[in-house]
Design a protein around this motif. Structure first.
Motif, PDB file in Angstrom:
ATOM      1  N   LYS A 114      76.870  10.152  77.122  1.00  0.00           N
ATOM      2  CA  LYS A 114      76.034   9.155  76.080  1.00  0.00           C
ATOM      3  C   LYS A 114      74.936   9.939  75.931  1.00  0.00           C
ATOM      4  O   LYS A 114      74.593   9.787  74.507  1.00  0.00           O
ATOM      5  CB  LYS A 114      75.629   7.839  76.963  1.00  0.00           C
ATOM      6  N   ARG A 154      75.847  13.108  73.698  1.00  0.00           N
ATOM      7  CA  ARG A 154      76.425  12.659  72.594  1.00  0.00           C
ATOM      8  C   ARG A 154      75.147  12.177  71.560  1.00  0.00           C
ATOM      9  O   ARG A 154      75.588  12.523  70.162  1.00  0.00           O
ATOM     10  CB  ARG A 154      77.595  11.836  72.806  1.00  0.00           C
ATOM     11  N   ARG A 155      74.760  11.331  72.073  1.00  0.00           N
ATOM     12  CA  ARG A 155      73.544  10.750  70.988  1.00  0.00           C
ATOM     13  C   ARG A 155      72.712  11.908  70.526  1.00  0.00           C
ATOM     14  O   ARG A 155      72.345  11.775  69.265  1.00  0.00           O
ATOM     15  CB  ARG A 155      72.589   9.785  72.177  1.00  0.00           C
ATOM     16  N   ASP A 156      72.160  12.786  71.391  1.00  0.00           N
ATOM     17  CA  ASP A 156      71.374  13.740  70.759  1.00  0.00           C
ATOM     18  C   ASP A 156      72.207  14.538  69.829  1.00  0.00           C
ATOM     19  O   ASP A 156      71.574  14.984  68.845  1.00  0.00           O
ATOM     20  CB  ASP A 156      70.799  14.742  71.944  1.00  0.00           C
ATOM     21  N   GLU A 193      74.807  13.775  67.823  1.00  0.00           N
ATOM     22  CA  GLU A 193      74.998  13.252  66.726  1.00  0.00           C
ATOM     23  C   GLU A 193      73.985  12.946  65.784  1.00  0.00           C
ATOM     24  O   GLU A 193      74.132  13.022  64.598  1.00  0.00           O
ATOM     25  CB  GLU A 193      75.622  11.767  67.102  1.00  0.00           C
ATOM     26  N   LYS A 213      66.065  16.994  73.680  1.00  0.00           N
ATOM     27  CA  LYS A 213      67.085  16.933  72.423  1.00  0.00           C
ATOM     28  C   LYS A 213      67.394  18.174  72.026  1.00  0.00           C
ATOM     29  O   LYS A 213      68.647  18.496  71.983  1.00  0.00           O
ATOM     30  CB  LYS A 213      66.254  16.025  71.406  1.00  0.00           C
TER      31      LYS A 213
END
Length: 283
Positions: A32, A35-37, A39, A74
């Protein structure tokens, strides 16, 4: 001749294929976060990763708002993904390898609570369930995700207390001794004998969510008059620091917390007030 089945990956983009390969086999929480960073970075550059340049990466990092530690995290996520893409030859060059930042100041000491602070947090919690949560985080040194995932399947009774089999960071499992008094508290909270029953349950007896555990710690810190920045991970820091201060061997602390390197563990060692090398020398 058997008919060849088309690969599902043929219908996804090269970037998505890279993401899936990169995050395969890692923990759900890591997936999570990474992938968040990634994306967010892809949305900012608006181009396939194969076309990303060093300028893109530098400009994106400069554009980030927030605390320095968050920005660095990040960047580390994106650099990890780009480096992986290069290793598996989905990307021609690792553009992130050339982007290096000065090492940030070590502020670990600012996130370590005194023993009396931790005990005050625990003592002022009236709910047995919530108090057990705080004691598990502190006495076992667990990450908040490790505590929320712990079930009775992972617990083994011993003559004095027990052993928690903790599935932690990097897919590694470690055995953490559970003191007898804490074991007794946890047994009192157990609502049934099914092995998948959570060791530290939520208010409804089901699994305790990460957000609920986070709020629980924040409220306990507030009642104890501690800073808003206190989090569950501060209790893990306190476990290591207080254990070393009280004479625990560094390798025992390393094994309990699941540190990959002893150097990580020894960061929690502190020079006692009034102590110094001169006290150990003749002259």
């Amino acid at each position: 001749m058997a008919k060849r089945v088309a690969s599902k990956s043929s219908n996804i983009s090269d970037d998505e294929r890279l993401m899936q390969l990169w995050l395969h086999g890692v923990s759900q929480n890591t997936v999570k976060a990474y992938r968040r960073d990634m994306e967010a970075f892809r949305s900012w550059v608006v181009k396939p990763l194969v076309e990303v340049t060093l300028d893109d990466l530098q400009n994106w990092y400069t554009s980030l708002d927030g605390a320095d530690a968050t920005r660095r995290r990040k960047l580390a996520s994106v650099k990890s993904g780009l480096a992986f893409g290069t290793r598996v030859r989905l990307l021609p060059v690792d553009v992130g390898a050339a982007l290096r930042l000065e090492r940030e100041r070590d502020t670990l000491n600012e996130r370590i609570l005194l023993e009396e602070d931790v005990l005050r947090m625990i003592d002022r919690e009236q709910s047995p369930r919530k108090r057990a949560c705080l004691r598990v985080l502190y006495l076992l040194g667990l990450r908040i995700s490790e505590m929320c995932a712990l079930t009775w399947r992972n617990m083994t009774r011993r003559q004095q207390g027990g052993i928690a089999s903790v599935f932690g960071k990097g897919g590694k499992t470690r055995s953490v001794p559970v003191p007898a008094k804490l074991w007794k508290e946890l047994m009192a909270l157990r609502v049934d004998n099914r092995p998948d029953t959570p060791v530290v349950p939520g208010h409804d007896g089901g699994k305790l969510s990460l957000s609920a555990a986070h709020r629980l710690v924040k409220r306990a810190a507030g009642r104890a008059g501690l800073p808003d920045s206190v989090s569950a991970h501060w209790l893990r820091h306190a476990n290591a620091s207080h254990a070393l201060d009280n004479g625990a061997p560094a390798h025992v602390v390393q094994a309990t917390l699941g540190h990959a390197s002893l150097a990580t563990t020894t960061r929690y060692s502190h020079v006692r007030e009034g102590d110094g090398t001169g006290n150990y020398l003749k002259g």
